[in-house]
Design an enzyme around this catalytic site. Structure first.
Site, short mmCIF file in Angstrom:
data_model
loop_
_atom_site.label_atom_id
_atom_site.label_comp_id
_atom_site.label_asym_id
_atom_site.label_seq_id
_atom_site.Cartn_x
_atom_site.Cartn_y
_atom_site.Cartn_z
CB SER A 20 -50.11 -13.94 -14.86
OG SER A 20 -50.04 -13.67 -16.22
CD GLU A 48 -3.05 -0.66 0.09
OE1 GLU A 48 -3.24 0.53 -0.22
OE2 GLU A 48 -3.64 -1.61 -0.47
#
Ligand SMILES: [Zn+2]
Length: 753
Positions: free
Chosen positions: A348, A82
Site C-alpha cells: 500500500s 591447486e
C-alpha cells in the site's frame, strides 16, 4: 637455518624445478600481464571515520607483490592446494586432464575444473566462456604463457589476481584482510588457510564459517607434507597453530553502503581517488545495524529472515544510514543482497501518491469515497479488490480511506483518475524500476502490483517531506586525489516539483493523523511517535514484503522486512512487522531534538465539516470536525443528512467513533497441516494459537475455541498452547471489546498422527 636463507633456498628450489621446454613457443603480449597499479582507496563516513580500505578490486586496484615479498609458505601451500605438478608441467597437466576427461565423459558435460595454475591465470586475464572451445583456447594460451613468463612470474600472476573472498583480490589484500599482516609474514598455517580460498571464495568464508575453512586447511597441510619441501617439525607446528583471524566487522563498516558507493562512484573519480568522504553517519549506522537484527529476532516465529533500513536527510538527500540486510556476512540468508536496492512489491505504500493526484484533480480530504464491493476491468481480467480486514466500510472520507489504507477506495479513485497518470508521476518521482507499460499494472498499481525498491520509495516520500520537491539521494561529500586535491563531485540530480506544497502538506497531515488511522489500526500503533511524523505501511500479496515508510521534517526513513527468497511470512502487517523498527529508528534520529511541526504552506484553510457527509455542518448534524482544504476547495454545500436514527446511521457512526476491534487468527493459517511427531514427548506436541486484534486496548483477553469447544483464554499477546490431536479442527478466536463480541473467521486445519 635463518628465515632469510631458507626463503632463498626454497625459492631457488622452485626456480630450479621450473623451466621446461615446450613446443608452443609463440610468446603472449606481455602488457596484458603487467602488474596493476598500487593504489588503495579509503572510504570514510561523513566525519572521516574509516568504513573500508579497498586494497584491491577488479577495477585495477591491487597491491601487486613479487614472489620475493611473499612467504614461501604461501608459494608451496598454493601449489599443494591447486596444482601439485606446477613446477614440472608445461602449462597443462596431462595427468589431471585425463582424469577429468573420464569424469566428463561419464557425466556428459564439463564438470571437473582440472585447471593448472597457469590455466587459471589465463582464465583470469582472458575470461573465456566455460565451454569446450573456451577450455581448449585456455589450454593453448596456458602453454604459450609458459614460454612467455617464468614459472616464478606465472605464480606471481596467480597470487596477485585470484579472489580470496570478501572482496579481497590478490594475496597481499587477503593477508591484510584476514590476518592484519603483509603476505611476507604469513605462517604455514595461515598460508594454508588462504590457499584454500580461491577455489570457492564465495562459500569458504573464514569470517563466517571458520570450521569449513580449517577442515580444508588440514587437507592442504597434508598435501604440503607430500611435497616434501618442509621439515616434518614445521608441518607439526602448523597443524597445532591456532590461527587468529582479524575481525570482519571492523573492516567492513556499513558494508552494503560501501558497496553501493563503490558501484556508483564514476570511473573518472574512482581511478584517481585515494579518499572518499561519504555522507553516512557511522554512529547512526551502527545503531541502525544493531536495531535491525534485534527486531527481526522478535519476528523469527513468523517465518521472517531479513530486513533493510534507509535513512535520508530531507535537507539535501544525503544518505545517513543504509542497512541492506540483517547480516552482510551471513550467506545462509543471502546477507550480501542489498534490500535497499532489491525489487519488491510495495503493497500500500504507493497509495499516498494516488491520493495526492486525486487532491490535484479536485478531490478534498473530505470527499466521500465508497468502500463497497466493486469490480474493475484490467488487462489481466476483472479485478475485485478486498480490504486487509476483509470488510467494507461504506462511504468514507478520503482522509480516513488513506490513513486506514483501505484498498477499494484507492482503486476506485485511481480508476477515476486513470492509472496512466499515477504511472507517469511515479516515473517522474524516480521509480525507474517500473519498466513495463502502464497498462500492465492498471489500477492495481496503487495496491503495489509493480516492483520497486526501498530507495525509490524513500526518495518519493522525501518529496512529500520537502513540500513536493524531489531531491536525488547523495552519498558523496568529498573525493580527494593522490596529490591532495579535491576532485569535483558529479552534478546532483536536479530537483523537480512532483506535487504542489499544498497537496504535499495535506498528504503529510493525513499520514501524521493518528486519529484517522484508528479504524484500521487501533490507538496503540508504533506509528504514533512523540513528535510530528508521517508514516505509511504496506504489505504485499501473500505477506511476502512488509514496509513502513515515513518522515519528519528532518528525516525520511524506509524499512522493509521479508525474505530475499520471496517465501511468505505469516500474517505480518506493517504494524507488527516493519512498524516497530521504523519507530525505533525515528526515535533514535529525533532524540534530543526539538519537536518540529511540518511547516504549513500558504493557501491552506481550516473549516468545520460534518464527519458523515464531509459537507458544511447543518442544523441536524450531531457533531462537526475540522478539516484542511486547499484554498477555494472547502465545501459550500450544507449537510442535508437527516441524521435520524436508523440501522445505517448507527453503523457508520460506530465505525467512525468507536472502531470495532477486528480479531483474526494469525496461526494456524487456513489449510495448515500438522503432523504429530511420534518421537517427541507429548508436552512438546503443542500448537501455538496466535490471534491479533486491531485495537489491543479494547480487548483484554481472547477466548480460543476449537470445534466449538472453549479450550482456553489468553491475555495479550493472545497466544495459547493447544495440544495437538489427530483429526480436522476448526479454530476460532472470540473476544469482548467494550460491549461488543467480536469473532475471528474460522480456520480449518488438519492434524495427522
Ligand atoms: Zn451531517
Amino acid at each position: 637455518m635463518s628465515p632469510g636463507s631458507r626463503r632463498r633456498l626454497l625459492v631457488g628450489a622452485a626456480l630450479a624445478a621450473l623451466a621446461v621446454g615446450g613446443s608452443f613457443r609463440l610468446p603472449l603480449p606481455g602488457r596484458r600481464f603487467d602488474p596493476k597499479p598500487v593504489v588503495s582507496l579509503r572510504l570514510a563516513d561523513r566525519e572521516g571515520r574509516l568504513l573500508r580500505e579497498v586494497l584491491s578490486d577488479e577495477g585495477g586496484r591491487c597491491r601487486w607483490v613479487g614472489l620475493e615479498d611473499v612467504s614461501p609458505a604461501v608459494v608451496w601451500a598454493t601449489i599443494a592446494a591447486e596444482d601439485a605438478r606446477f613446477p614440472t608441467h608445461g602449462g597443462i597437466d596431462p595427468l589431471s586432464i585425463a582424469r577429468a576427461a573420464v569424469q566428463n565423459v561419464r557425466r556428459g558435460r564439463v564438470v571437473s575444473g582440472a585447471s593448472t595454475i597457469t590455466q587459471q591465470v589465463i582464465r583470469n586475464v582472458y575470461r573465456f566462456p566455460r565451454t569446450w572451445p573456451g577450455k581448449l583456447a585456455e589450454a593453448w594460451l596456458a602453454v604459450r604463457l609458459e614460454h612467455t613468463l617464468s614459472k616464478e612470474d606465472i605464480l606471481a600472476q596467480y597470487l596477485n589476481r585470484v579472489p580470496y573472498g570478501n572482496l579481497a583480490f590478490g594475496i597481499e589484500a587477503a593477508a591484510r584482510l584476514y590476518f592484519d599482516k603483509p603476505a611476507s609474514d604469513l605462517s604455514l598455517a595461515e598460508a594454508s588457510i588462504l590457499a584454500a580460498l580461491p577455489r570457492s571464495p564465495s562459500t569458504l568464508n573464514p569470517f563466517r564459517d571458520p570450521g569449513s575453512v580449517l577442515h580444508r586447511q588440514k587437507s592442504i597441510l597434508d598435501r604440503v607434507a607430500a611435497l616434501g619441501i618442509f621439515p616434518p617439525a614445521d608441518l607439526e607446528r602448523a597443524r597445532r597453530e591456532t590461527v587468529k583471524l582479524g575481525s570482519a566487522e571492523a573492516k567492513f563498516r556499513a558494508p552494503h553502503f560501501s558497496d553501493f558507493v563503490l558501484a556508483r562512484l564514476p570511473e573518472t573519480l574512482k581511478s584517481r581517488a585515494v579518499e572518499v568522504r561519504t555522507t553516512i553517519d557511522l554512529g547512526l549506522q551502527e545503531k541502525v545495524e544493531a536495531l535491525l537484527p534485534n527486531h527481526l529476532r522478535t519476528l523469527a516465529d513468523r517465518g521472517l529472515s531479513n530486513g533493510a533500513v534507509l535513512v535520508l536527510d530531507n535537507a539535501n538527500g544525503e544518505i545517513l544510514a543504509l542497512a541492506g540486510s540483517r547480516d552482510f556476512f551471513d550467506s545462509t540468508t543471502d546477507g550480501q543482497v542489498n534490500g535497499v536496492t532489491s525489487l519488491r512489491q510495495p503493497g500500500s505504500t504507493l497509495k499516498p501518491m494516488t491520493y495526492a493526484l486525486a487532491l490535484e484533480k479536485g478531490f478534498t480530504a473530505a470527499t466521500l469515497i465508497d468502500d463497497a464491493p466493486a469490480e474493475f476491468a484490467t488487462l489481466q481480467g476483472v479485478f475485485a479488490p478486498e480490504n486487509y480486514d476483509e470488510r467494507f466500510h461504506g462511504p468514507i472520507r478520503l482522509r480516513s480511506a488513506l490513513a486506514s489504507s483501505y484498498n477499494v477506495p484507492a482503486v476506485a479513485v485511481l480508476d477515476l483518475l486513470g492509472p496512466d497518470l499515477l504511472y507517469r508521476r511515479l516515473r517522474e518521482a524516480g521509480f525507474s524500476s517500473l519498466q513495463k507499460a502502464p497498462g500492465f499494472y492498471g489500477v492495481g498499481l496503487t495496491l503495489g502490483n509493480g516492483e520497486v525498491t526501498l530507495l525509490e520509495l524513500v526518495r518519493a516520500y522525501g518529496a512529500f517531506a520537502r513540500g513536493g520537491l524531489t531531491v536525488g539521494e547523495r552519498f558523496l561529500r568529498s573525493v580527494r586525489a593522490k596529490d591532495g586535491r579535491e576532485l569535483p563531485l558529479p552534478e546532483p540530480t536536479p530537483s523537480r516539483r512532483l506535487f504542489s506544497p499544498q497537496v504535499s502538506y495535506l498528504i503529510t497531515h493525513i499520514l501524521s493523523d493518528r486519529d484517522a488511522r484508528v479504524p484500521a489500526f487501533g490507538y496503540l500503533t508504533p506509528l504514533n511517535l512523540p513528535f510530528p511524523a508521517a508514516a505509511k505501511t504496506g504489505t504485499s500479496k501473500d505477506f511476502r514484503d512488509n514496509w513502513t515508510v515515513g518522515y519528519t521534517p528532518r528525516y525520511t526513513v524506509g524499512v522493509w522486512v521479508g525474505n530475499f527468497d520471496g517465501s511468505p511470512m505469516r500474517r505480518v502487517s506493517g504494524i507488527t512487522g516493519a512498524g516497530p523498527l521504523f519507530r525505533d529508528v525515528m526515535l533514535q534520529l529525533e532524540a534530543g531534538r526539538p519537536k518540529t511541526p511540518f511547516p504549513e504552506p500558504e493557501g491552506i484553510v481550516k473549516t468545520k465539516i460534518c464527519p458523515l457527509s464531509g459537507l458544511r455542518p447543518g442544523p441536524a448534524c450531531p457533531s462537526a470536525i475540522e478539516e484542511l482544504f486547499l484554498a477555494g476547495t472547502a465545501p459550500e454545500k450544507e449537510c442535508g443528512l437527516s441524521h435520524r436514527p436508523g440501522p445505517r446511521r448507527s453503523n457508520v457512526q460506530a465505525s467512525l467513533r468507536r472502531p470495532r476491534a477486528v480479531l483474526s487468527v494469525e496461526t494456524p493459517l487456513p489449510g495448515d497441516v500438522y503432523k504429530i511427531d511420534p518421537v517427541l514427548r507429548p508436552e512438546f506436541q503443542v500448537l501455538r494459537l496466535q490471534a491479533s486484534v486491531s485495537d489491543e486496548a479494547a480487548v483484554e483477553a481472547v477466548e480460543w475455541w476449537v470445534n466449538d469447544r472453549l479450550v482456553g483464554r489468553a491475555k495479550y499477546p493472545y497466544a495459547l498452547a493447544w495440544p495437538l490431536r489427530p483429526g480436522i479442527h476448526v479454530v476460532k478466536a472470540r473476544a469482548t471489546a467494550g460491549t461488543e463480541t467480536v469473532e475471528s473467521r474460522p480456520v480449518r486445519i488438519r492434524v495427522l498422527s
